[in-house]
Write an enzyme that holds these catalytic residues in place. Structure first.
Site: not given
Length: 149
Positions: A22, A97
């Site tokens: 991430y 995302h």
């Protein structure tokens, strides 16, 4: 042009949570860059780890803004309620995302939300948000509540 960025569970941990997947920046550190990049848009953001709060925000904003950028996190793959809310509102939603869902675990490759969204962007880290906002800016809506079919 009013655009809400709506972040779901665990996205408050960006920059600390699994940085190999991430990244190392928080959303709060990135958000001012978005505001600077899109001065023609009024951007706001909201994050919650609670499904009901995300639903309430979709209901609240879903008939008044020009667009919603939604990163539902893990709820993407599990929440029929969020999918139904996206289908019920008038404002178009772009699903984002940070990671490439197609390169992840099998269960992450299915989005319950996607069929109700104007489009989906994944795999570009925080830049996924920028791409989504750019799409809304490019649409130049004439009025609030337009819907892409």
């Amino acid at each position: 042009m009013d655009i809400l960025i709506l972040n779901g569970p665990n996205l408050n941990l960006l920059g600390r949570r699994e940085p190999g997947i991430y990244g190392t920046r928080s959303f709060d550190d990135f958000f001012p860059e978005l505001e600077t990049a899109f001065p023609q848009a009024t951007l706001t953001h909201f994050q919650s780890n609670h499904e009901g709060e995300l639903l309430d925000k979709l209901h609240e904003i879903g008939f008044t803004h020009h667009g919603i950028v939604l990163n539902a996190g893990g709820y993407t793959h599990t929440s029929v309620a969020l999918a139904d809310a996206v289908a019920a509102i008038a404002v178009p939603v772009v699903e984002v995302h940070l990671s490439n869902l197609h390169a992840r675990e099998d269960f992450r490759q299915k989005s319950l939300l996607g069929k109700n969204c104007a489009g989906s962007i994944s795999g570009f880290g925080l830049e996924s948000y920028r791409l989504a906002v750019q799409w809304f800016v490019n649409q130049q809506p004439k009025k609030v509540g337009f819907r892409v079919s």
